[in-house]
Design a protein around this motif. Structure first.
Motif, PDB file in Angstrom:
ATOM      1  N   LYS A   1     -13.237  10.036   0.962  1.00 27.29           N
ATOM      2  CA  LYS A   1     -12.452   8.913  -0.284  1.00 27.29           C
ATOM      3  C   LYS A   1     -12.335   7.763   0.421  1.00 27.29           C
ATOM      4  O   LYS A   1     -12.489   6.979  -0.014  1.00 27.29           O
TER       5      LYS A   1
ATOM      6  N   LEU B   1     -13.468   3.898  -1.037  1.00 23.44           N
ATOM      7  CA  LEU B   1     -12.205   3.286  -1.804  1.00 23.44           C
ATOM      8  C   LEU B   1     -12.444   1.775  -0.605  1.00 23.44           C
ATOM      9  O   LEU B   1     -11.352   0.430  -0.951  1.00 23.44           O
TER      10      LEU B   1
ATOM     11  N   ALA C   1      -4.861   0.539   0.575  1.00 26.27           N
ATOM     12  CA  ALA C   1      -5.447   1.602   0.264  1.00 26.27           C
ATOM     13  C   ALA C   1      -4.837   2.825   0.408  1.00 26.27           C
ATOM     14  O   ALA C   1      -5.078   3.874  -0.064  1.00 26.27           O
TER      15      ALA C   1
ATOM     16  N   LEU D   1      -5.411   5.803  -1.961  1.00 28.22           N
ATOM     17  CA  LEU D   1      -5.736   7.159  -2.268  1.00 28.22           C
ATOM     18  C   LEU D   1      -5.260   7.877  -2.409  1.00 28.22           C
ATOM     19  O   LEU D   1      -5.689   9.002  -2.850  1.00 28.22           O
TER      20      LEU D   1
ATOM     21  N   GLU E   1      -3.662   8.517  -5.430  1.00 31.72           N
ATOM     22  CA  GLU E   1      -3.984   8.372  -6.425  1.00 31.72           C
ATOM     23  C   GLU E   1      -2.477   8.889  -7.745  1.00 31.72           C
ATOM     24  O   GLU E   1      -2.274   9.725  -8.146  1.00 31.72           O
TER      25      GLU E   1
ATOM     26  N   GLN F   1      -6.093  -1.785 -10.640  1.00 28.66           N
ATOM     27  CA  GLN F   1      -6.488  -0.508  -9.891  1.00 28.66           C
ATOM     28  C   GLN F   1      -4.953   0.353 -11.417  1.00 28.66           C
ATOM     29  O   GLN F   1      -5.296   0.957 -11.327  1.00 28.66           O
TER      30      GLN F   1
END
Lengths: 263, 267
Positions: B108, B112, B141, B145, B147, B175
């Motif tokens: 993941k 990203l 980040a 990550l 979310e 984003q």
């Protein structure tokens, strides 16, 4: 495990970098030779005489036996100090009251010269193993204690907020934040304590014991045997150099890799 | 993978005291999914305190905060990376806390990393080996990550130069639109707020309270520099804004043409 692996990977280049150190040690040796030629062998034995004496002591097993005895004493005292100093220091660091109370006590312990402890230890333990072990313990304990105390007290509040905001579970806060931080204070203290213990144990043996490196040094002195005295001193220094540069320094480089700033 | 998210953050009549000083007084506002809201005000007006109440770092004393977002994440004024961990491990710390396996975490993170402008070689480095801008990217980040559906930002890029700051904010907004994120951000730069936000909450200090709420009607993608400068200038002419920042009140008429008025104000 990756720590050990990368330590071994970097060992050759690390050893290669030792040439510079060897050069400066050889220069020291040359100076030693000059001084001993000037003042004569009785005052300061020449390097070659010293090495001959060293070899003889090694061959008749006196040297290795003494080193084992001394090493056992130094390590016993050191391990006691590491265990108690780390444990108590961390406990004291967790509570503000305890750290405020213990700080002056530790300052007193740190300020007290080891030779003063040695006098007390000789009164309490006589010529037994207890004297050097106790002296080593009491001299290194405050160093370890202070390291652990500061480690526990100085955890960065901003980082603590960060791990809280990331919802790290309690166990992970301990392993990801507290332990690495505390270790970064503890490890240098442990290394300093190890160096200290080796010097203290020789001093204690010299005054209190019948065997070990310190006692042998005392015997060589009383025989006015300059070569043997220098041989014993060389043994002590060589062992310390060996531990420092072959064992501790490579570990330190790996453990503190995150701390090194590029010059 | 855009999901329909109906979360909201509702702050209702929140008061907060530090010992005897009142820091926050009757704060009331709400944010819906997909909304970007700025808290603007002078230093020391309690913006950070309000944010810490929202993300649970401070205990609520009086009033109600209702957060129905499933996943709230915060960024601080500093990157706050663990110095003894590599950037990759710092990025994935939040995932580790959620029990993701190492392989999965790293996959993941690698996906990203390029999005936020981190090179593979940077990921193996320790934080001190990176510039401030790179550290901020790692911190960004780390948050993305997770979310999140609500992001609380406490001036995360304030220490960076203006170009880098804009770049990182644009990254964040990208984003935001893709994931329909709700964002509550602190800033004391009015222009930044005008560029990025749907709503601006203006705060007064001593005690911190909401003095005015500006709704910006133009869509963020259509805001060019000229519009941002113009609107910021217009807002700065407002008495309530000048009072909050303790600027002297304007007496003569402005040479700037103040007619676009693509915003509304509730005091």
């Amino acid at each position: 495990m990756p720590l050990i692996r990368s330590t071994f990977r970097e060992l050759p280049s690390y050893l290669w970098s030792g040439w510079g150190a060897i050069c400066s040690l050889l220069l020291l040796m040359a100076a030693w030779q000059l001084v001993s030629e000037h003042y004569g062998s009785l005052v300061l034995a020449q390097p070659l005489e010293t090495f001959a004496s060293f070899k003889q002591l090694w061959n008749d097993q006196t040297l290795p036996e003494a080193l084992i005895i001394t090493g056992r004493r130094a390590l016993s005292g050191l391990f006691l100090a590491l265990a108690l100093g780390t444990g108590l220091g961390l406990l004291a660091g967790v509570s503000l009251t305890a750290s405020m109370m213990s700080r002056p006590l530790v300052t007193v312990l740190l300020g007290m010269p080891p030779i003063a402890w040695l006098v007390l230890a000789m009164l309490w333990f006589g010529a037994s193993d207890g004297t050097p072990i106790f002296t080593v313990f009491v001299a290194t304990f405050p160093m370890v204690f202070i390291g652990a105390l500061q480690g526990a007290r100085t955890v960065d509040n901003q980082l603590y907020e960060m791990v809280q905001a990331l919802h790290l579970p309690k166990r992970m806060i301990l392993t990801e934040l507290y332990l690495p931080h505390v270790f970064s204070y503890l490890f240098p203290a442990w290394v300093a304590a190890l160096g200290m213990s080796w010097k203290i144990v020789v001093m204690a043996e010299l005054l209190a014991n019948q065997d070990g490196v310190g006692a042998s040094l005392a015997v060589a002195r009383s025989h006015l045997d300059s070569a043997a005295s220098m041989a014993w001193i060389c043994a002590i220094v060589l062992l310390l150099l060996g531990i420092e540069y072959l064992f501790l320094e490579p570990i330190k480089r790996q453990v503190e890799r995150w701390r090194v700033t590029e010059a | 993978m855009i999901q329909k998210k109906n979360g909201y953050l509702k702050v209702d009549k929140v008061d907060h005291d530090f010992v005897r000083t009142q820091v926050l007084q009757k704060i009331t506002f709400s944010i819906k999914a997909g909304e970007v809201c700025a808290l603007v005000g002078p230093s020391g007006c309690g913006k950070t305190t309000l944010l810490h109440l929202c993300n649970g770092l401070l205990d609520l004393q009086d009033g109600v905060i209702q957060n129905t977002f499933q996943n709230t994440a915060s960024m601080f004024q500093q990157p706050r990376l663990l110095p003894w961990k590599t950037c990759l491990d710092n990025m994935t710390l939040g995932l580790k806390a959620r029990g993701f396996k190492k392989q999965e975490r790293n996959n993941k993170a690698l996906k990203l990393a390029s999005l936020v402008g981190l090179q593979l070689s940077d990921l193996e480095k320790f934080p001190h080996q990176l510039s401030g801008g790179m550290q901020s990217r790692v911190a960004l980040a780390r948050v993305l990550l997770l979310e999140p559906d609500l992001l609380l930002l406490d001036e995360p890029f304030s220490a960076l130069d203006i170009g880098l700051k804009t770049e990182l904010y644009l990254l964040l907004l990208e984003q935001q639109t893709q994931r329909n994120l709700a964002v509550l951000m602190i800033t004391h730069d009015l222009m930044e707020a005008v560029r990025l936000c749907d709503t601006i909450l203006l705060m007064n200090s001593q005690p911190g309270r909401i003095a005015a709420r500006f709704n910006l009607t133009r869509s963020t993608s259509l805001r060019d520099d000229a519009w941002v400068y113009q609107t910021t200038a217009e807002l700065l002419q407002q008495t309530v804004v000048r009072k909050s920042f303790e600027l002297p009140v304007v007496t003569n008429s402005s040479p700037v043409d103040l007619r676009s008025c693509e915003w509304s104000c509730e005091c």
